[in-house]
Scaffold this motif. Sequence first.
Motif, PDB file in Angstrom:
ATOM      1  N   LEU A  67      40.758  47.799  44.830  1.00 11.24           N
ATOM      2  CA  LEU A  67      41.693  48.724  44.184  1.00 11.24           C
ATOM      3  C   LEU A  67      42.545  48.016  43.132  1.00 11.24           C
ATOM      4  O   LEU A  67      42.753  48.534  42.022  1.00 11.24           O
ATOM      5  CB  LEU A  67      42.582  49.384  45.241  1.00 11.24           C
ATOM      6  N   LYS A  68      43.047  46.839  43.475  1.00  8.37           N
ATOM      7  CA  LYS A  68      43.868  46.090  42.515  1.00  8.37           C
ATOM      8  C   LYS A  68      43.042  45.669  41.298  1.00  8.37           C
ATOM      9  O   LYS A  68      43.548  45.665  40.176  1.00  8.37           O
ATOM     10  CB  LYS A  68      44.474  44.865  43.197  1.00  8.37           C
ATOM     11  N   VAL A 146      28.213  42.327  50.770  1.00  4.14           N
ATOM     12  CA  VAL A 146      27.751  43.715  50.692  1.00  4.14           C
ATOM     13  C   VAL A 146      28.908  44.691  50.503  1.00  4.14           C
ATOM     14  O   VAL A 146      28.910  45.486  49.552  1.00  4.14           O
ATOM     15  CB  VAL A 146      26.946  44.091  51.956  1.00  4.14           C
ATOM     16  N   PHE A 147      29.897  44.634  51.375  1.00  8.16           N
ATOM     17  CA  PHE A 147      30.978  45.622  51.326  1.00  8.16           C
ATOM     18  C   PHE A 147      31.857  45.484  50.077  1.00  8.16           C
ATOM     19  O   PHE A 147      32.100  46.478  49.384  1.00  8.16           O
ATOM     20  CB  PHE A 147      31.817  45.519  52.601  1.00  8.16           C
ATOM     21  N   PRO A 148      32.349  44.277  49.735  1.00  2.00           N
ATOM     22  CA  PRO A 148      33.141  44.167  48.499  1.00  2.00           C
ATOM     23  C   PRO A 148      32.354  44.564  47.257  1.00  2.00           C
ATOM     24  O   PRO A 148      32.883  45.224  46.352  1.00  2.00           O
ATOM     25  CB  PRO A 148      33.532  42.679  48.456  1.00  2.00           C
ATOM     26  N   GLY A 149      31.077  44.158  47.184  1.00  2.00           N
ATOM     27  CA  GLY A 149      30.263  44.526  46.027  1.00  2.00           C
ATOM     28  C   GLY A 149      30.066  46.027  45.922  1.00  2.00           C
ATOM     29  O   GLY A 149      30.084  46.596  44.821  1.00  2.00           O
ATOM     30  N   SER A 150      29.884  46.676  47.069  1.00  2.00           N
ATOM     31  CA  SER A 150      29.717  48.128  47.074  1.00  2.00           C
ATOM     32  C   SER A 150      30.985  48.831  46.605  1.00  2.00           C
ATOM     33  O   SER A 150      30.934  49.774  45.803  1.00  2.00           O
ATOM     34  CB  SER A 150      29.347  48.604  48.486  1.00  2.00           C
ATOM     35  N   LEU A 151      32.134  48.378  47.099  1.00  2.00           N
ATOM     36  CA  LEU A 151      33.403  48.989  46.688  1.00  2.00           C
ATOM     37  C   LEU A 151      33.644  48.812  45.191  1.00  2.00           C
ATOM     38  O   LEU A 151      34.063  49.750  44.498  1.00  2.00           O
ATOM     39  CB  LEU A 151      34.555  48.378  47.486  1.00  2.00           C
ATOM     40  N   ASP A 152      33.384  47.610  44.698  1.00  2.00           N
ATOM     41  CA  ASP A 152      33.585  47.341  43.272  1.00  2.00           C
ATOM     42  C   ASP A 152      32.708  48.249  42.422  1.00  2.00           C
ATOM     43  O   ASP A 152      33.160  48.827  41.422  1.00  2.00           O
ATOM     44  CB  ASP A 152      33.275  45.874  42.993  1.00  2.00           C
ATOM     45  N   PHE A 153      31.445  48.392  42.808  1.00  2.00           N
ATOM     46  CA  PHE A 153      30.529  49.240  42.060  1.00  2.00           C
ATOM     47  C   PHE A 153      30.962  50.708  42.111  1.00  2.00           C
ATOM     48  O   PHE A 153      30.953  51.417  41.096  1.00  2.00           O
ATOM     49  CB  PHE A 153      29.117  49.092  42.626  1.00  2.00           C
ATOM     50  N   LEU A 154      31.359  51.179  43.289  1.00  2.00           N
ATOM     51  CA  LEU A 154      31.723  52.582  43.446  1.00  2.00           C
ATOM     52  C   LEU A 154      32.993  52.927  42.677  1.00  2.00           C
ATOM     53  O   LEU A 154      33.086  54.002  42.063  1.00  2.00           O
ATOM     54  CB  LEU A 154      31.899  52.907  44.926  1.00  2.00           C
ATOM     55  N   PHE A 155      33.985  52.033  42.690  1.00  2.00           N
ATOM     56  CA  PHE A 155      35.211  52.299  41.933  1.00  2.00           C
ATOM     57  C   PHE A 155      34.951  52.252  40.421  1.00  2.00           C
ATOM     58  O   PHE A 155      35.535  53.034  39.663  1.00  2.00           O
ATOM     59  CB  PHE A 155      36.301  51.299  42.306  1.00  2.00           C
ATOM     60  N   ALA A 156      34.081  51.345  39.995  1.00  2.00           N
ATOM     61  CA  ALA A 156      33.736  51.298  38.574  1.00  2.00           C
ATOM     62  C   ALA A 156      32.994  52.554  38.153  1.00  2.00           C
ATOM     63  O   ALA A 156      33.189  53.067  37.042  1.00  2.00           O
ATOM     64  CB  ALA A 156      32.887  50.047  38.289  1.00  2.00           C
ATOM     65  N   TYR A 157      32.151  53.049  39.031  1.00  2.00           N
ATOM     66  CA  TYR A 157      31.387  54.260  38.738  1.00  2.00           C
ATOM     67  C   TYR A 157      32.274  55.501  38.731  1.00  2.00           C
ATOM     68  O   TYR A 157      31.986  56.477  38.040  1.00  2.00           O
ATOM     69  CB  TYR A 157      30.277  54.404  39.780  1.00  2.00           C
ATOM     70  N   SER A 158      33.371  55.457  39.516  1.00  2.00           N
ATOM     71  CA  SER A 158      34.253  56.636  39.659  1.00  2.00           C
ATOM     72  C   SER A 158      35.576  56.439  38.928  1.00  2.00           C
ATOM     73  O   SER A 158      36.626  56.899  39.385  1.00  2.00           O
ATOM     74  CB  SER A 158      34.511  56.898  41.155  1.00  2.00           C
ATOM     75  N   HIS A 159      35.521  55.761  37.785  1.00  2.00           N
ATOM     76  CA  HIS A 159      36.767  55.440  37.083  1.00  2.00           C
ATOM     77  C   HIS A 159      37.470  56.669  36.524  1.00  2.00           C
ATOM     78  O   HIS A 159      38.651  56.604  36.167  1.00  2.00           O
ATOM     79  CB  HIS A 159      36.481  54.444  35.939  1.00  2.00           C
ATOM     80  N   ASP A 160      36.794  57.796  36.419  1.00  2.00           N
ATOM     81  CA  ASP A 160      37.421  59.019  35.911  1.00  2.00           C
ATOM     82  C   ASP A 160      38.242  59.746  36.969  1.00  2.00           C
ATOM     83  O   ASP A 160      38.916  60.743  36.664  1.00  2.00           O
ATOM     84  CB  ASP A 160      36.350  59.989  35.383  1.00  2.00           C
TER      85      ASP A 160
END
Length: 269
Positions: A67-68, A146-160
């Motif tokens: 998140l940060k 796995v988990f940090p990479g997944s979160l990073d990808f999902l937040f980048a994908y949902s930046h709107d």
Amino acid sequence: MDDILDRARTAVSERAELPGMSLIEHLEELRRRLIHAVIYLVVGFFVAYGFHEKIYRLMQAPITFALKKHNLPPQLVIHNPVDGFNMYLKISFMAGCIFAAPFILYQAWLFISPGLYKNEKKYVMPFMLATVTLFMGGAYFGYRWVFPGSLDFLFAYSHDFRPLIEVSEYTDLFLTVILGLGIAFELPIFVLFLSLFGIVSPKFLWKNIKFAVLVVFIIAAIITPTPDPLTMCVFALPLLALYVLSIGVSFLVHPATRRKRKELQESKG
């Protein structure tokens, strides 16, 4: 399927030749081991609850970092006053299961050990060490990559969108990924038990390795945080290595191999 059933029947008949207990004695022994396992589980829960805040901070670290990194507020939310308490109980129970796992595994070993040859009972410590190490290795693999990479990808994908993450939903997601990978890394132990009773053989595992590779890459495609093939291969390699290791484990403990070793020892004796 018929081949697997035949192997199981053969294993049962071979086990019948070993000195063992009656059905009533087996059931009594099972009851005793289950009671001990429950006691260890309860003790593990209370030990974990004593550290529930530290466990939560450890669990919260990946989502806070993600998140940060994306300039989002790091706090998780609750919808009613009991959510936080329920979350602490849930993570204490799961951590308690992990703390108690070596003791529960030892009870499982004590239950199956009467059906083993004397020279095989010395493997109790390697069995427990391998089980715990594989589970912790899978959990760390999930927690670290796995988990940090997944979160990073999902937040980048949902930046709107502005995320509003409920603590109970995040806890369920975290436990699913971490415990799921920890259990997945127990594949050699699972194969050990199947091979021990003759249900699968090294030949069967090697013959079907192409299907195992397909399944592993499907799983890797699902859990990989980014869609590129290189990352997917990085995630698949540990699972493929575990499958190959499982073939070796099956060769060591399969009844046919063990019977040959026993005959060789008797001929030397």
